[in-house]
Design a protein around this motif. Structure first.
Motif, mmCIF file in Angstrom:
data_model
loop_
_atom_site.group_PDB
_atom_site.id
_atom_site.type_symbol
_atom_site.label_atom_id
_atom_site.label_comp_id
_atom_site.label_asym_id
_atom_site.label_seq_id
_atom_site.Cartn_x
_atom_site.Cartn_y
_atom_site.Cartn_z
ATOM 1 N N ASP A 26 -0.609 -11.371 11.112
ATOM 2 C CA ASP A 26 0.828 -11.458 10.358
ATOM 3 C C ASP A 26 0.867 -10.308 9.330
ATOM 4 O O ASP A 26 1.911 -10.018 9.320
ATOM 5 C CB ASP A 26 0.800 -12.679 9.782
ATOM 6 C CG ASP A 26 1.038 -13.831 10.830
ATOM 7 O OD1 ASP A 26 1.368 -13.929 11.926
ATOM 8 O OD2 ASP A 26 0.783 -15.034 10.568
ATOM 9 N N ARG A 27 -0.301 -9.944 8.697
ATOM 10 C CA ARG A 27 0.030 -9.139 7.515
ATOM 11 C C ARG A 27 -0.003 -7.615 8.199
ATOM 12 O O ARG A 27 0.849 -6.909 7.988
ATOM 13 C CB ARG A 27 -1.266 -9.057 6.679
ATOM 14 C CG ARG A 27 -1.500 -7.935 5.511
ATOM 15 C CD ARG A 27 -2.141 -8.579 4.341
ATOM 16 N NE ARG A 27 -1.472 -9.812 3.770
ATOM 17 C CZ ARG A 27 -2.046 -10.371 2.523
ATOM 18 N NH1 ARG A 27 -3.184 -10.065 2.131
ATOM 19 N NH2 ARG A 27 -1.414 -11.497 2.273
ATOM 20 N N ILE A 28 -0.588 -7.266 9.323
ATOM 21 C CA ILE A 28 -0.450 -6.304 10.105
ATOM 22 C C ILE A 28 0.748 -6.038 10.809
ATOM 23 O O ILE A 28 1.272 -4.977 10.819
ATOM 24 C CB ILE A 28 -1.524 -6.091 11.243
ATOM 25 C CG1 ILE A 28 -2.933 -5.828 10.498
ATOM 26 C CG2 ILE A 28 -1.607 -5.090 11.958
ATOM 27 C CD1 ILE A 28 -4.201 -5.842 11.343
ATOM 28 N N THR A 29 1.107 -7.403 11.241
ATOM 29 C CA THR A 29 2.608 -7.157 11.825
ATOM 30 C C THR A 29 3.787 -6.901 10.867
ATOM 31 O O THR A 29 4.778 -6.016 11.131
ATOM 32 C CB THR A 29 2.765 -8.412 12.545
ATOM 33 O OG1 THR A 29 2.070 -8.810 13.444
ATOM 34 C CG2 THR A 29 4.208 -8.614 13.086
ATOM 35 N N LYS A 30 3.516 -7.206 9.498
ATOM 36 C CA LYS A 30 4.499 -6.880 8.315
ATOM 37 C C LYS A 30 4.369 -5.307 8.346
ATOM 38 O O LYS A 30 5.442 -4.721 8.074
ATOM 39 C CB LYS A 30 4.024 -7.613 7.289
ATOM 40 C CG LYS A 30 4.834 -7.176 6.124
ATOM 41 C CD LYS A 30 6.257 -7.525 6.178
ATOM 42 C CE LYS A 30 6.960 -7.653 4.819
ATOM 43 N NZ LYS A 30 7.103 -6.278 4.334
ATOM 44 N N ILE A 31 3.245 -4.896 8.341
ATOM 45 C CA ILE A 31 3.154 -3.332 8.049
ATOM 46 C C ILE A 31 3.942 -2.741 9.316
ATOM 47 O O ILE A 31 4.690 -1.536 9.024
ATOM 48 C CB ILE A 31 1.508 -2.894 7.940
ATOM 49 C CG1 ILE A 31 1.072 -3.553 6.772
ATOM 50 C CG2 ILE A 31 1.419 -1.375 8.004
ATOM 51 C CD1 ILE A 31 -0.356 -3.258 6.543
ATOM 52 N N LEU B 220 0.856 -1.178 -0.059
ATOM 53 C CA LEU B 220 -0.026 -0.017 -0.033
ATOM 54 C C LEU B 220 1.007 1.272 0.037
ATOM 55 O O LEU B 220 1.840 1.155 0.353
ATOM 56 C CB LEU B 220 -0.785 0.081 1.153
ATOM 57 C CG LEU B 220 -1.804 -1.339 1.444
ATOM 58 C CD1 LEU B 220 -2.474 -1.020 2.662
ATOM 59 C CD2 LEU B 220 -3.045 -1.032 0.238
ATOM 60 N N PRO B 221 0.088 2.352 -0.477
ATOM 61 C CA PRO B 221 1.331 3.495 -0.300
ATOM 62 C C PRO B 221 1.368 3.988 1.355
ATOM 63 O O PRO B 221 0.719 3.218 2.186
ATOM 64 C CB PRO B 221 0.183 4.806 -0.927
ATOM 65 C CG PRO B 221 -0.888 3.928 -1.737
ATOM 66 C CD PRO B 221 -0.956 2.594 -0.913
ATOM 67 N N SER B 222 2.371 4.457 1.442
ATOM 68 C CA SER B 222 2.944 4.767 2.833
ATOM 69 C C SER B 222 1.955 5.456 3.950
ATOM 70 O O SER B 222 1.630 5.127 4.754
ATOM 71 C CB SER B 222 4.402 5.608 2.768
ATOM 72 O OG SER B 222 5.325 5.060 2.481
ATOM 73 N N TRP B 223 1.126 6.406 3.016
ATOM 74 C CA TRP B 223 0.131 7.202 3.895
ATOM 75 C C TRP B 223 -1.000 5.971 4.322
ATOM 76 O O TRP B 223 -1.445 6.181 5.510
ATOM 77 C CB TRP B 223 -0.373 8.359 3.158
ATOM 78 C CG TRP B 223 -1.150 7.998 1.929
ATOM 79 C CD1 TRP B 223 -0.391 7.713 0.484
ATOM 80 C CD2 TRP B 223 -2.367 7.623 1.714
ATOM 81 N NE1 TRP B 223 -1.386 7.592 -0.321
ATOM 82 C CE2 TRP B 223 -2.646 7.195 0.405
ATOM 83 C CE3 TRP B 223 -3.501 7.229 2.433
ATOM 84 C CZ2 TRP B 223 -3.873 6.827 -0.081
ATOM 85 C CZ3 TRP B 223 -4.656 7.133 2.057
ATOM 86 C CH2 TRP B 223 -4.859 6.894 0.758
ATOM 87 N N ALA B 224 -1.480 5.172 3.456
ATOM 88 C CA ALA B 224 -2.409 4.228 3.625
ATOM 89 C C ALA B 224 -1.872 3.302 4.755
ATOM 90 O O ALA B 224 -2.792 2.982 5.684
ATOM 91 C CB ALA B 224 -2.489 3.504 2.571
ATOM 92 N N GLU B 225 -0.738 2.833 4.891
ATOM 93 C CA GLU B 225 -0.047 1.957 5.708
ATOM 94 C C GLU B 225 -0.015 2.550 7.130
ATOM 95 O O GLU B 225 -0.378 2.272 8.129
ATOM 96 C CB GLU B 225 1.252 1.552 5.318
ATOM 97 C CG GLU B 225 1.021 0.459 4.351
ATOM 98 C CD GLU B 225 2.455 -0.212 3.857
ATOM 99 O OE1 GLU B 225 3.603 0.369 4.308
ATOM 100 O OE2 GLU B 225 2.701 -1.281 3.339
#
Length: 573
Positions: free
Chosen positions: A212-217, A157-162
């Protein structure tokens, strides 16, 4: 020569989609959603007042949340655009866990109404609709075929979205934690249903791969994550509507968690079983009480808080070295017995220093009362202050102070873990004989761990003395109904996950909140913890939050599979 065709796993997974079962899950969840807007009982005597039409209340919110999550994951399983990100590892396990959690929370609520009010006659149609609605998704989800898969690489995702995702996750986390802490102590049914819902939901999100996906972000944005963590923690007292009542619970959780992190150095990293660790908390608390100007102090001196912190931490450090030097040559059960004896000796000694059985220092069993509140640079922690237009009470002041103390302890723990001495602790924990053969001075390394753990506990004890405004020997026992004590601290470290930062914090929060909210279980706490630890050792021996080493140790199956692969190769040859 006959050729045998083996069915491909992908072909099996692409069998007819269980659309009917998914629609049944959605239909049942929608019925549960609708029931939350109906009355479940006719009288407001049941906690939460579930007599409203058109507006959920109390326990109905939990059924509403569970049904909403179940519906969303079922729609994701139907490949509804915009929801497929919910289930990167597959939807079946998550749907079943969410449906099962909603079913358990809803049926627990309805059965509680029947039990408390005395019969099924006290149920309104909304309750029957909730029973039926929550049962259908649980049964339908159980029959869904397993669709577990390896998560595909997520689109960046774009940085602002993350960053927005991180902010939303921490805001949601703050709301969930605050909801649990702010549940009324007189409504144990609400807290039990809360535990059921949050427990099943967290496990479901873990199985779906969303965590896990949120942890990656969050890993990709460490600084933003740190800022969000601090903002969520600092924001807790600012959103309290009932004053300091629940902020005091949060302060005690932070004290408990800070001491558990200190014990994690001894048990989690160095592998030393310490059953008298709470005594070091008592050393820091008694030291602070004696030098902080309490009227009943035998010394009659008053030094600033920063000085009292240093004195309390040094006193605990000295006790740690004095106790550790002659005992750390022991191992295993022998060391545990010696530390247990030290904890009991400390408690008995503090009770005997009353001027009759010994020198008058601690005022004996009566302890040291009326410890004055802290004052740092003119800021009195015992008074209310208005900050950003919000009035913060005394316990909110101590809460913010304990956040700083915990942050310091976390930094010390993290730095020590990643240092040369931290790696030596892990080597000693895994195999002391092998570590010694490699040149590690086992006694020296263990003594450093013991001393550091004692110092961190003493640091927390200096704040605890001012929060409670009194220090008595009975606060520092091996096991008792009120944490922190040595048994609770050890359980918090094991439950949360040894050797991690987040594990003991989570374990301490659970082990403090559960006795505080479920006072009727005080006589059965040790039984409950025993059962919980047995189940934990069976199903998740690495703890709720495990480090990578523990995950590989308990869940790596390559070793077990090797002989089978070798046998297969020989047979083929």
């Amino acid at each position: 020569m006959t050729t045998h065709t083996t069915p491909q796993p992908q072909a099996q997974a692409q069998a007819t989609k269980p659309t009917a079962l998914l629609y049944a899950v959605i239909a049942g969840s929608l019925l549960t959603l609708a029931s939350a807007f109906l009355a479940w009982t006719w009288t407001s005597e049941f906690p939460g007042d579930l007599t409203y039409y058109g507006s959920p209340a109390g326990l109905q919110y939990l059924s509403l949340a569970g049904a909403t999550l179940t519906t969303a994951h079922a729609l994701a399983a139907l490949d509804i655009k915009g929801l497929r990100w919910l289930t990167p590892n597959g939807a079946r396990k998550a749907i079943w866990l969410l449906a099962l959690g909603t079913f358990a929370a809803t049926w627990f609520t309805v059965l509680s109404i029947t039990w408390v009010l005395g019969g099924l006659v006290n149920l309104e149609p909304g309750a029957y609709l909730a029973l039926a609605g929550s049962l259908v998704p649980a049964l339908a989800a159980y029959k869904l075929p397993d669709d577990t898969r390896k998560a595909a690489p997520a689109k960046r995702l774009p940085s602002w979205a993350e960053i927005l995702v991180i902010a939303a996750v921490f805001a949601l986390g703050l709301f969930v934690v605050t909801y649990g802490i702010d549940t009324d102590d007189k409504e144990p049914q609400l807290f039990v249903a809360y535990l059921i819902t949050v427990g099943f939901a967290a496990t479901a999100l873990l199985k779906s791969g969303l965590i896990d996906r949120i942890t990656k972000i969050t890993t990709d944005h460490r600084q933003i994550t740190l800022i969000a963590t601090m903002a969520a923690a600092v924001g807790f007292p600012f959103i309290q509507q009932s004053g300091d009542t629940y902020t005091l619970i949060a302060v005690n959780i932070l004290i408990f968690a800070t001491v558990a992190l200190g014990l994690n150095v001894v048990v989690g990293l160095a592998g030393l079983l310490d059953l008298g660790y709470v005594a070091f908390l008592g050393v820091g608390a008694y030291t602070a009480a004696l030098v902080s100007g309490a009227a009943s102090s035998a010394f009659g001196i008053h030094i600033p808080f920063l000085g009292a912190v240093v004195v309390g931490a040094l006193a605990s450090l000295i006790f740690g070295v004095v106790i550790g030097a002659p005992t750390l040559r022991l191992r295993g059960d022998y060391l545990a017995i010696v530390t247990l004896g030290f904890g009991e000796i400390f408690r008995i000694a503090m009770g005997n220093l009353d001027g009759v059985s010994g020198p008058k220092i601690t005022n004996g069993p009566n302890g040291i009362p009326n410890i004055p509140h802290l004052e740092i640079f003119g800021y009195n922690f015992g008074e209310s202050h208005t900050v950003l237009g919000v009035q913060l009470g005394a316990y909110a002041n101590y809460y913010l102070l304990m956040l700083l103390v915990m942050a310091l302890v976390i930094v010390v723990f993290a730095r020590a873990t990643n240092s040369r001495i931290g790696r030596a602790w892990v080597a000693i924990r895994e195999d002391e004989t092998a570590a010694t053969a490699m040149g590690i001075n086992g006694f020296r390394v263990k003594l450093i761990a013991f001393a550091l753990g004692a110092t961190l506990a003493g640091l927390a004890g200096t704040v605890q003395a001012h929060v409670n405004t009194t220090v008595v020997p009975e606060n520092y026992v091996f096991a008792g109904p009120v944490p922190p004590n040595s048994a609770f601290l050890l359980a918090a470290v094991i439950l949360g996950g040894m050797g991690t930062v987040r594990g003991p914090i989570l374990g301490a929060a659970l082990l403090f909140l559960i006795p505080a909210k479920l006072a009727f279980l005080q006589d059965y706490q040790l039984l409950g913890f025993g059962i919980a630890l047995i189940l934990l050792m069976r199903f998740r021996p690495e703890g709720l939050i495990a480090d990578k080493r523990a995950k590989l140790e308990y869940h790596d199956n390559t070793t077990d599979q090797a002989p089978t692969d070798l046998t297969t190769a020989k047979a083929g040859a």
